[in-house]
Scaffold this motif. Structure first.
Motif, PDB file in Angstrom:
ATOM      1  N   ALA A 128      -0.888 -43.578  36.698  1.00 20.64           N
ATOM      2  CA  ALA A 128      -0.169 -42.369  37.104  1.00 20.64           C
ATOM      3  C   ALA A 128      -0.977 -41.113  36.791  1.00 20.64           C
ATOM      4  O   ALA A 128      -0.858 -40.101  37.484  1.00 20.64           O
ATOM      5  CB  ALA A 128       1.183 -42.317  36.399  1.00 20.64           C
ATOM      6  N   ASP A 129      -1.814 -41.191  35.755  1.00 19.62           N
ATOM      7  CA  ASP A 129      -2.583 -40.035  35.301  1.00 19.62           C
ATOM      8  C   ASP A 129      -3.934 -40.542  34.798  1.00 19.62           C
ATOM      9  O   ASP A 129      -4.056 -41.001  33.661  1.00 19.62           O
ATOM     10  CB  ASP A 129      -1.814 -39.314  34.188  1.00 19.62           C
ATOM     11  N   ARG A 130      -4.962 -40.486  35.646  1.00 18.56           N
ATOM     12  CA  ARG A 130      -6.271 -41.016  35.281  1.00 18.56           C
ATOM     13  C   ARG A 130      -6.850 -40.303  34.054  1.00 18.56           C
ATOM     14  O   ARG A 130      -7.370 -40.932  33.138  1.00 18.56           O
ATOM     15  CB  ARG A 130      -7.258 -40.859  36.450  1.00 18.56           C
ATOM     16  N   ASP A 131      -6.775 -38.983  34.060  1.00 16.00           N
ATOM     17  CA  ASP A 131      -7.316 -38.222  32.951  1.00 16.00           C
ATOM     18  C   ASP A 131      -6.569 -38.546  31.658  1.00 16.00           C
ATOM     19  O   ASP A 131      -7.188 -38.732  30.599  1.00 16.00           O
ATOM     20  CB  ASP A 131      -7.226 -36.732  33.263  1.00 16.00           C
ATOM     21  N   GLY A 132      -5.248 -38.644  31.747  1.00 13.07           N
ATOM     22  CA  GLY A 132      -4.458 -38.978  30.569  1.00 13.07           C
ATOM     23  C   GLY A 132      -4.784 -40.361  30.046  1.00 13.07           C
ATOM     24  O   GLY A 132      -4.845 -40.581  28.829  1.00 13.07           O
ATOM     25  N   LEU A 133      -4.989 -41.315  30.956  1.00 10.89           N
ATOM     26  CA  LEU A 133      -5.359 -42.668  30.536  1.00 10.89           C
ATOM     27  C   LEU A 133      -6.688 -42.648  29.798  1.00 10.89           C
ATOM     28  O   LEU A 133      -6.827 -43.252  28.730  1.00 10.89           O
ATOM     29  CB  LEU A 133      -5.431 -43.592  31.750  1.00 10.89           C
ATOM     30  N   ARG A 134      -7.668 -41.953  30.356  1.00 14.30           N
ATOM     31  CA  ARG A 134      -8.976 -41.895  29.705  1.00 14.30           C
ATOM     32  C   ARG A 134      -8.871 -41.309  28.299  1.00 14.30           C
ATOM     33  O   ARG A 134      -9.497 -41.821  27.360  1.00 14.30           O
ATOM     34  CB  ARG A 134      -9.938 -41.051  30.552  1.00 14.30           C
ATOM     35  N   PRO A 160     -14.726 -38.753  46.197  1.00 13.22           N
ATOM     36  CA  PRO A 160     -14.683 -37.455  45.512  1.00 13.22           C
ATOM     37  C   PRO A 160     -14.283 -37.570  44.041  1.00 13.22           C
ATOM     38  O   PRO A 160     -14.820 -36.847  43.190  1.00 13.22           O
ATOM     39  CB  PRO A 160     -13.647 -36.663  46.313  1.00 13.22           C
ATOM     40  N   VAL A 161     -13.355 -38.471  43.725  1.00 12.09           N
ATOM     41  CA  VAL A 161     -12.934 -38.668  42.340  1.00 12.09           C
ATOM     42  C   VAL A 161     -14.074 -39.240  41.517  1.00 12.09           C
ATOM     43  O   VAL A 161     -14.336 -38.806  40.382  1.00 12.09           O
ATOM     44  CB  VAL A 161     -11.700 -39.589  42.281  1.00 12.09           C
ATOM     45  N   LEU A 162     -14.781 -40.216  42.068  1.00 15.31           N
ATOM     46  CA  LEU A 162     -15.906 -40.820  41.351  1.00 15.31           C
ATOM     47  C   LEU A 162     -16.970 -39.779  41.018  1.00 15.31           C
ATOM     48  O   LEU A 162     -17.493 -39.744  39.901  1.00 15.31           O
ATOM     49  CB  LEU A 162     -16.515 -41.946  42.176  1.00 15.31           C
ATOM     50  N   LEU A 163     -17.288 -38.938  41.978  1.00 15.32           N
ATOM     51  CA  LEU A 163     -18.308 -37.920  41.748  1.00 15.32           C
ATOM     52  C   LEU A 163     -17.838 -36.890  40.717  1.00 15.32           C
ATOM     53  O   LEU A 163     -18.621 -36.442  39.866  1.00 15.32           O
ATOM     54  CB  LEU A 163     -18.682 -37.240  43.063  1.00 15.32           C
ATOM     55  N   ALA A 164     -16.562 -36.528  40.773  1.00 16.46           N
ATOM     56  CA  ALA A 164     -16.021 -35.571  39.795  1.00 16.46           C
ATOM     57  C   ALA A 164     -16.021 -36.171  38.392  1.00 16.46           C
ATOM     58  O   ALA A 164     -16.351 -35.488  37.413  1.00 16.46           O
ATOM     59  CB  ALA A 164     -14.613 -35.164  40.199  1.00 16.46           C
ATOM     60  N   GLU A 165     -15.665 -37.449  38.272  1.00 17.45           N
ATOM     61  CA  GLU A 165     -15.639 -38.078  36.956  1.00 17.45           C
ATOM     62  C   GLU A 165     -17.050 -38.287  36.409  1.00 17.45           C
ATOM     63  O   GLU A 165     -17.280 -38.177  35.199  1.00 17.45           O
ATOM     64  CB  GLU A 165     -14.864 -39.390  37.024  1.00 17.45           C
ATOM     65  N   GLU A 173     -17.154 -34.434  28.561  1.00 16.71           N
ATOM     66  CA  GLU A 173     -15.731 -34.161  28.376  1.00 16.71           C
ATOM     67  C   GLU A 173     -15.037 -35.328  27.684  1.00 16.71           C
ATOM     68  O   GLU A 173     -15.392 -36.494  27.907  1.00 16.71           O
ATOM     69  CB  GLU A 173     -15.083 -33.872  29.737  1.00 16.71           C
ATOM     70  N   PRO A 174     -14.045 -35.063  26.849  1.00 16.58           N
ATOM     71  CA  PRO A 174     -13.330 -36.125  26.138  1.00 16.58           C
ATOM     72  C   PRO A 174     -12.738 -37.151  27.106  1.00 16.58           C
ATOM     73  O   PRO A 174     -12.099 -36.783  28.098  1.00 16.58           O
ATOM     74  CB  PRO A 174     -12.222 -35.369  25.393  1.00 16.58           C
ATOM     75  N   GLY A 175     -12.966 -38.407  26.814  1.00 10.69           N
ATOM     76  CA  GLY A 175     -12.458 -39.491  27.649  1.00 10.69           C
ATOM     77  C   GLY A 175     -13.403 -39.932  28.746  1.00 10.69           C
ATOM     78  O   GLY A 175     -13.143 -40.931  29.415  1.00 10.69           O
ATOM     79  N   TYR A 176     -14.508 -39.219  28.932  1.00 13.12           N
ATOM     80  CA  TYR A 176     -15.411 -39.522  30.043  1.00 13.12           C
ATOM     81  C   TYR A 176     -16.770 -40.061  29.595  1.00 13.12           C
ATOM     82  O   TYR A 176     -17.688 -40.186  30.403  1.00 13.12           O
ATOM     83  CB  TYR A 176     -15.588 -38.281  30.925  1.00 13.12           C
ATOM     84  N   ARG A 177     -16.867 -40.436  28.328  1.00 14.94           N
ATOM     85  CA  ARG A 177     -18.126 -40.975  27.828  1.00 14.94           C
ATOM     86  C   ARG A 177     -18.427 -42.378  28.375  1.00 14.94           C
ATOM     87  O   ARG A 177     -19.590 -42.694  28.640  1.00 14.94           O
ATOM     88  CB  ARG A 177     -18.138 -41.002  26.303  1.00 14.94           C
ATOM     89  N   PRO A 178     -17.420 -43.278  28.558  1.00 15.92           N
ATOM     90  CA  PRO A 178     -17.743 -44.606  29.088  1.00 15.92           C
ATOM     91  C   PRO A 178     -18.401 -44.532  30.469  1.00 15.92           C
ATOM     92  O   PRO A 178     -18.117 -43.637  31.277  1.00 15.92           O
ATOM     93  CB  PRO A 178     -16.366 -45.292  29.159  1.00 15.92           C
TER      94      PRO A 178
END
Length: 230
Positions: A128-134, A160-165, A173-178
């Motif tokens: 439901a919330d990709r950023d929240g899950l990360r 577009p989501v893949l490129l943004a992430e 950014e927190p949650g985006y290290r993996p």
């Protein structure tokens, strides 16, 4: 520093594993029942594949189609058995019906993995919330990869989501290290944009089986992807 991208290939059995390695795969994801998007393979299958190839293996921990954990005790038992066979890398990820991460189930399984490296699979594409899950998973031990298409419908819609992430990961950014491992409707035509955007890990299943999902992995098909990523 090497610019080589990682290529992960789904393998169901020893024949698949040997062909994938011969074609240039860097890592295998071991599953059974591709029609259900991949379930936990028998520990005997893992042992046979481990004896046949020398590239890393990530083993799926998932008992039924969908992204609910189901009977967590069965997942824990499967993880324990695979660890006893020598498995050191895994794939898992569970959601509640509302699309939030099932942290209790994930943490129960991780307790059996003793810090092993693992991928949170495409459940993220149904979150439901990709950023929240990360962010909720950010401190869990061993998490080093997200397998994602960027959208539940596949890479064509999720680009577009893949490129943004990927950009968020480069910014730290927190949650985006993996690492982002792109898979799910991935086509060779998607590679230029993804590589330009800094993505360096790719996952194929059907694309390694040009004769059909129910056919073995083709070493030649894997080699084509390896060449495209070189």
């Amino acid at each position: 520093m090497s610019n080589r991208a990682l290529l992960e290939v789904i393998a169901l059995d020893v024949e698949d594993a040997v062909a994938a390695q011969a074609g240039g795969a860097d890592r295998l994801e071991l599953v059974t029942d591709m029609a259900a998007d991949g379930l936990t393979p028998p520990r005997e299958t893992f042992a046979a594949i481990r004896a046949a190839v020398d590239i890393p293996l990530r083993v799926m921990l998932r008992r039924s189609d969908g992204f609910a954990a189901g009977d967590v005790s069965e997942l824990v038992e499967a993880a324990r058995g695979l660890r006893a066979e020598g498995a050191e890398e895994f794939v898992l990820g569970f959601l509640h019906p509302d699309g939030s991460p099932d942290l209790d189930a994930v943490e129960a399984v991780l307790a059996e993995l003793d810090g092993c490296r693992w991928t949170f699979h495409r459940a993220i594409d149904r979150a439901a919330d990709r950023d929240g899950l990360r962010k909720a998973l950010a401190e869990l031990p061993g998490l080093d990869t997200y397998l994602t298409a960027g959208a539940a419908t596949g890479v064509a819609d999720g680009l577009p989501v893949l490129l943004a992430e990927a950009a968020a990961g480069r910014r730290g950014e927190p949650g985006y290290r993996p690492r982002i491992l792109v898979g799910g409707g991935l086509a060779l035509s998607h590679l230029p944009a993804l590589r330009e955007g800094g993505v360096d890990a790719f996952h194929i299943g059907g694309a390694a089986r040009p004769s059909g999902w129910d056919r073995p992995v083709s070493a030649a098909a894997v080699a084509q992807w390896r060449a495209a990523l070189s």
